[in-house]
Design an enzyme around this catalytic site. Sequence first.
Site, PDB file in Angstrom:
ATOM      1  N   GLU A  75      10.334 -11.539 -20.830  1.00  0.00           N
ATOM      2  CA  GLU A  75       9.998 -10.176 -20.410  1.00  0.00           C
ATOM      3  C   GLU A  75       8.897  -9.577 -21.308  1.00  0.00           C
ATOM      4  O   GLU A  75       7.980  -8.921 -20.812  1.00  0.00           O
ATOM      5  CB  GLU A  75      11.266  -9.303 -20.415  1.00  0.00           C
ATOM      6  CG  GLU A  75      11.091  -7.840 -20.092  1.00  0.00           C
ATOM      7  CD  GLU A  75      10.490  -7.553 -18.719  1.00  0.00           C
ATOM      8  OE1 GLU A  75      10.310  -8.463 -17.910  1.00  0.00           O
ATOM      9  OE2 GLU A  75      10.154  -6.372 -18.486  1.00  0.00           O
TER      10      GLU A  75
ATOM     11  N   HIS B 203       8.620 -28.662 -28.820  1.00  0.00           N
ATOM     12  CA  HIS B 203       8.385 -29.666 -27.783  1.00  0.00           C
ATOM     13  C   HIS B 203       7.031 -29.473 -27.106  1.00  0.00           C
ATOM     14  O   HIS B 203       6.793 -30.029 -26.030  1.00  0.00           O
ATOM     15  CB  HIS B 203       9.509 -29.628 -26.745  1.00  0.00           C
ATOM     16  CG  HIS B 203      10.849 -29.964 -27.332  1.00  0.00           C
ATOM     17  ND1 HIS B 203      11.180 -31.239 -27.729  1.00  0.00           N
ATOM     18  CD2 HIS B 203      11.906 -29.179 -27.648  1.00  0.00           C
ATOM     19  CE1 HIS B 203      12.411 -31.227 -28.237  1.00  0.00           C
ATOM     20  NE2 HIS B 203      12.866 -29.981 -28.205  1.00  0.00           N
TER      21      HIS B 203
ATOM     22  N   LYS C 113       3.297  -1.828  -7.519  1.00  0.00           N
ATOM     23  CA  LYS C 113       4.657  -1.586  -7.991  1.00  0.00           C
ATOM     24  C   LYS C 113       5.696  -2.330  -7.159  1.00  0.00           C
ATOM     25  O   LYS C 113       6.503  -3.069  -7.690  1.00  0.00           O
ATOM     26  CB  LYS C 113       4.941  -0.083  -7.953  1.00  0.00           C
ATOM     27  CG  LYS C 113       6.330   0.294  -8.424  1.00  0.00           C
ATOM     28  CD  LYS C 113       6.461   0.145  -9.904  1.00  0.00           C
ATOM     29  CE  LYS C 113       7.842   0.487 -10.404  1.00  0.00           C
ATOM     30  NZ  LYS C 113       8.062  -0.094 -11.735  1.00  0.00           N
TER      31      LYS C 113
ATOM     32  N   TRP D 156      -3.702  -1.823  -1.365  1.00  0.00           N
ATOM     33  CA  TRP D 156      -3.640  -3.043  -2.167  1.00  0.00           C
ATOM     34  C   TRP D 156      -3.962  -4.143  -1.168  1.00  0.00           C
ATOM     35  O   TRP D 156      -3.169  -4.452  -0.288  1.00  0.00           O
ATOM     36  CB  TRP D 156      -2.243  -3.213  -2.745  1.00  0.00           C
ATOM     37  CG  TRP D 156      -2.107  -4.373  -3.678  1.00  0.00           C
ATOM     38  CD1 TRP D 156      -2.372  -4.376  -5.026  1.00  0.00           C
ATOM     39  CD2 TRP D 156      -1.656  -5.693  -3.370  1.00  0.00           C
ATOM     40  NE1 TRP D 156      -2.117  -5.625  -5.547  1.00  0.00           N
ATOM     41  CE2 TRP D 156      -1.683  -6.442  -4.564  1.00  0.00           C
ATOM     42  CE3 TRP D 156      -1.246  -6.326  -2.190  1.00  0.00           C
ATOM     43  CZ2 TRP D 156      -1.301  -7.788  -4.615  1.00  0.00           C
ATOM     44  CZ3 TRP D 156      -0.874  -7.660  -2.244  1.00  0.00           C
ATOM     45  CH2 TRP D 156      -0.906  -8.372  -3.454  1.00  0.00           C
TER      46      TRP D 156
ATOM     47  N   CYS E  65       0.868  -1.171   0.000  1.00  0.00           N
ATOM     48  CA  CYS E  65       0.000   0.000   0.000  1.00  0.00           C
ATOM     49  C   CYS E  65       0.907   1.224   0.000  1.00  0.00           C
ATOM     50  O   CYS E  65       2.116   1.099   0.163  1.00  0.00           O
ATOM     51  CB  CYS E  65      -0.855   0.016   1.253  1.00  0.00           C
ATOM     52  SG  CYS E  65      -1.825  -1.486   1.450  1.00  0.00           S
TER      53      CYS E  65
ATOM     54  N   GLU F  15       0.844  -8.261 -18.017  1.00  0.00           N
ATOM     55  CA  GLU F  15       0.528  -7.405 -16.878  1.00  0.00           C
ATOM     56  C   GLU F  15      -0.241  -6.143 -17.248  1.00  0.00           C
ATOM     57  O   GLU F  15      -1.073  -5.697 -16.463  1.00  0.00           O
ATOM     58  CB  GLU F  15       1.740  -7.106 -15.988  1.00  0.00           C
ATOM     59  CG  GLU F  15       2.851  -6.325 -16.593  1.00  0.00           C
ATOM     60  CD  GLU F  15       4.020  -6.119 -15.609  1.00  0.00           C
ATOM     61  OE1 GLU F  15       3.825  -6.136 -14.394  1.00  0.00           O
ATOM     62  OE2 GLU F  15       5.144  -5.909 -16.092  1.00  0.00           O
TER      63      GLU F  15
ATOM     64  N   ARG G 125       1.325   1.945  -5.886  1.00  0.00           N
ATOM     65  CA  ARG G 125       1.540   0.936  -4.836  1.00  0.00           C
ATOM     66  C   ARG G 125       0.263   0.210  -4.449  1.00  0.00           C
ATOM     67  O   ARG G 125       0.295  -0.798  -3.757  1.00  0.00           O
ATOM     68  CB  ARG G 125       2.135   1.596  -3.594  1.00  0.00           C
ATOM     69  CG  ARG G 125       3.460   2.259  -3.828  1.00  0.00           C
ATOM     70  CD  ARG G 125       3.962   2.865  -2.550  1.00  0.00           C
ATOM     71  NE  ARG G 125       4.223   1.844  -1.561  1.00  0.00           N
ATOM     72  CZ  ARG G 125       5.367   1.191  -1.445  1.00  0.00           C
ATOM     73  NH1 ARG G 125       6.360   1.472  -2.235  1.00  0.00           N
ATOM     74  NH2 ARG G 125       5.524   0.276  -0.521  1.00  0.00           N
TER      75      ARG G 125
ATOM     76  N   LYS H 206       5.319  -8.340 -19.922  1.00  0.00           N
ATOM     77  CA  LYS H 206       4.825  -6.974 -20.124  1.00  0.00           C
ATOM     78  C   LYS H 206       3.403  -7.025 -20.688  1.00  0.00           C
ATOM     79  O   LYS H 206       2.527  -6.315 -20.225  1.00  0.00           O
ATOM     80  CB  LYS H 206       5.705  -6.180 -21.105  1.00  0.00           C
ATOM     81  CG  LYS H 206       7.021  -5.677 -20.600  1.00  0.00           C
ATOM     82  CD  LYS H 206       6.951  -4.516 -19.637  1.00  0.00           C
ATOM     83  CE  LYS H 206       6.824  -4.928 -18.202  1.00  0.00           C
ATOM     84  NZ  LYS H 206       7.985  -5.386 -17.482  1.00  0.00           N
TER      85      LYS H 206
ATOM     86  N   ASN I 227       1.072  -0.110   5.893  1.00  0.00           N
ATOM     87  CA  ASN I 227       1.491  -0.891   4.725  1.00  0.00           C
ATOM     88  C   ASN I 227       2.259  -2.091   5.269  1.00  0.00           C
ATOM     89  O   ASN I 227       3.241  -1.909   5.982  1.00  0.00           O
ATOM     90  CB  ASN I 227       2.406  -0.030   3.841  1.00  0.00           C
ATOM     91  CG  ASN I 227       3.128  -0.865   2.789  1.00  0.00           C
ATOM     92  OD1 ASN I 227       2.583  -1.850   2.301  1.00  0.00           O
ATOM     93  ND2 ASN I 227       4.339  -0.481   2.451  1.00  0.00           N
ATOM     94  N   GLY I 228       1.799  -3.298   4.944  1.00  0.00           N
ATOM     95  CA  GLY I 228       2.475  -4.500   5.430  1.00  0.00           C
ATOM     96  C   GLY I 228       1.466  -5.545   5.869  1.00  0.00           C
ATOM     97  O   GLY I 228       0.285  -5.477   5.496  1.00  0.00           O
TER      98      GLY I 228
HETATM   99  C1  AGP Z   1       7.531  -5.723 -13.560  1.00  0.00           C
HETATM  100  O1  AGP Z   1       6.889  -5.190 -14.653  1.00  0.00           O
HETATM  101  C2  AGP Z   1       6.698  -6.149 -12.479  1.00  0.00           C
HETATM  102  N1  AGP Z   1       5.747  -5.204 -12.098  1.00  0.00           N
HETATM  103  C3  AGP Z   1       7.324  -6.983 -11.370  1.00  0.00           C
HETATM  104  O2  AGP Z   1       7.545  -8.231 -11.939  1.00  0.00           O
HETATM  105  C4  AGP Z   1       8.635  -6.492 -10.683  1.00  0.00           C
HETATM  106  O3  AGP Z   1       9.693  -6.555 -11.576  1.00  0.00           O
HETATM  107  C5  AGP Z   1       8.900  -7.382  -9.454  1.00  0.00           C
HETATM  108  O4  AGP Z   1       7.854  -7.232  -8.551  1.00  0.00           O
HETATM  109  C6  AGP Z   1      10.222  -7.087  -8.789  1.00  0.00           C
HETATM  110  O5  AGP Z   1      10.289  -5.777  -8.325  1.00  0.00           O
HETATM  111  P1  AGP Z   1      11.660  -5.129  -7.867  1.00  0.00           P
HETATM  112  O6  AGP Z   1      12.520  -5.034  -9.055  1.00  0.00           O
HETATM  113  O7  AGP Z   1      11.273  -3.790  -7.315  1.00  0.00           O
HETATM  114  O8  AGP Z   1      12.258  -6.037  -6.829  1.00  0.00           O
END
Ligand code: AGP
Length: 610
Positions: free
Chosen positions: A482, A505, A605, A74, A2, A489, A27, A486, A100-101
């Site tokens: 990657e 395979h 994030k 969140w 959060c 997400e 966040r 992208k 947050n936590g």
């Molecule tokens: C990336 O697009 C993601 N949102 C996510 O996979 C991110 O890379 C992951 O949570 C790791 O975050 P960090 O690099 O802040 O540790």
Amino acid sequence: MCGIVGVVSDNNVSEKLFNGLANLEYRGYDSVGMSFIKNGRLTIRKGVGKLQEVHKKVDFLKLKGSIGLGHCRWSTHGGVTQNNAHPHVDCKKRISVVHNGIIENYSELKRFLIKKGHKFYSQTDTEVIAHLIEENLEGSKIEDAVRSALKKIEGSYALGILFADNPGKLIAARNESPLVVGIGNNENFIASDVPSILRHTNKIIYLEDMEMAVLTKNEAKIFDFDGKEKSKQVDTIKWNAEAAQKSGFKHFMLKEIYEQPRAIADTLNGRLENNHVVFEKEFGLSNSFLKSIKRIVILACGTSWHAGLTGEFMLEELAKIPADVEYASEFRYRHALLDKQTLVIAITQSGETADTLAALKEAKKYGVKTLSICNVMGSSITRISDGVIYTRAGPEIGVASTKAFTTQLAVLYLFTILLAKLRDTLNEMQIRDMMEGIRKIPLQLQSVLDEDKEILKCAELYYNKQNSLYLGRGVNFPIALEGALKLKEVSYIHAEGYPAAEMKHGPIALIDRQMPVVFIAPHDFYTYKKVLGNIEEVKARGGIIIAIATEGDKEIPKKAKHTIFIPKTLYTLSSILSVVPLQLLAYHIADKLGHNPDLPKNLAKSVTVE
Ligand code: AGP
């Protein structure tokens, strides 16, 4: 997961909280709330939805008060409901808490508090904190009541706490969740990150685990949980507030993709000297140690894990050091075999990812040396590592990581050069070529961005497809992963990344006329011809081929439906260029579908919970 922000000031704070939350929304954005104290009265407004949606209903800016807290959620414990939104309060509604936590022992504490007569209105773990402070407040100072409560709670937290009966004081505390204190002029702040308060101050104190801050408008004092005052360093942040704004771009994600030439140039700045790579003093690892290491273990999550896979390729290929890349979340729960000749590297944009932090702590138990590659100065992971190399991407606000990823690749490449030189695995000419190669990358990235129109065309043609495959080999296999991540997400389209040769395979069964297949196929001496064969296999089955190829390639355009060109570079560096069209493709598809790529559903994030 959060975001929290708090201000104690000598004037109205609603706008500061509102702007702070707008910057923290990455966040968490399933609900949002604020609390203020004015004339001894605690006022709370909150609701389900994003900041602007809730603002339309409750008008946050109408609220007045010179002390307040804001929170964007969140959800972890308790559904996305009005009651579960923060701030939370005690029975008498005199204490307001944002968190947050995760409070791990909240059920046990809740049972204890219910027996004592406390009435709960939410399903959150956070609410116990407000009641626990209330329970301890009888006859005590507020600082002591908070301290007693903190000693009973287990888990991770960044907390902001207000007391209606003490309207000049804001209390904050941290354990395993990020929290900074900002020192302003006749006002002081708390926040989950620096950019959210940067337009008001660049003087920052990073709270450590088990520290509590007591802020008034004129003072910020930091204590340990036994009440002993600590003297803390005040850092001056060089990022400016503008860096955390959209600067005319529709979304942060697009802005951050376009910032990559600048971000890589900054990451290289001052680190390439003649034929040497030089890192700053925070690097902290000696040449003799680097010469002696026998193995590297890389810990990371998500996009940073993909950077790790690319790094593994570079380190083994060029510096000839065995490297393993581990999902941080898996590593921490298995009994890895580490010895003192192993270097453990944590890669993380935020420096706050709970799984990476925990994995690094686990690794440290073996007495190994640790290095972090991180974008956020002073973040938790950088503070527990023996050495740090900062990526200099600037604040990354979009939830989907873009410029942080390419700057991580640049740092891994520089680190590989340093090791290759120290360990004599490449000759002077090869080192010079590598350095020349990376120097050209910022300009070359600019020309990849110039392909955006072609990429937009692909997005317009295929945004309504349900699935897609991303295929690459060698250093570009992680780029396939990657690219697929992208797309998933931000557009919510199912996508898978595979090594191109693995397709036969299994995944080949999925290919038909509806399936876009993105090949990352820059020219190289190792696998290019094999990839051409894989392209033929997809073509024969009717798949829609989008290829990333090297400028001047004559073969691929004959086979692919669309070809996006990247400039010629060294093979290991091609990954920095080839990922950019995939970032743009995901962005445009999400935008076409009407999704906000900066705030994808269910994501946050920095994942500061396990
Ligand atoms: C990336 O697009 C993601 N949102 C996510 O996979 C991110 O890379 C992951 O949570 C790791 O975050 P960090 O690099 O802040 O540790």
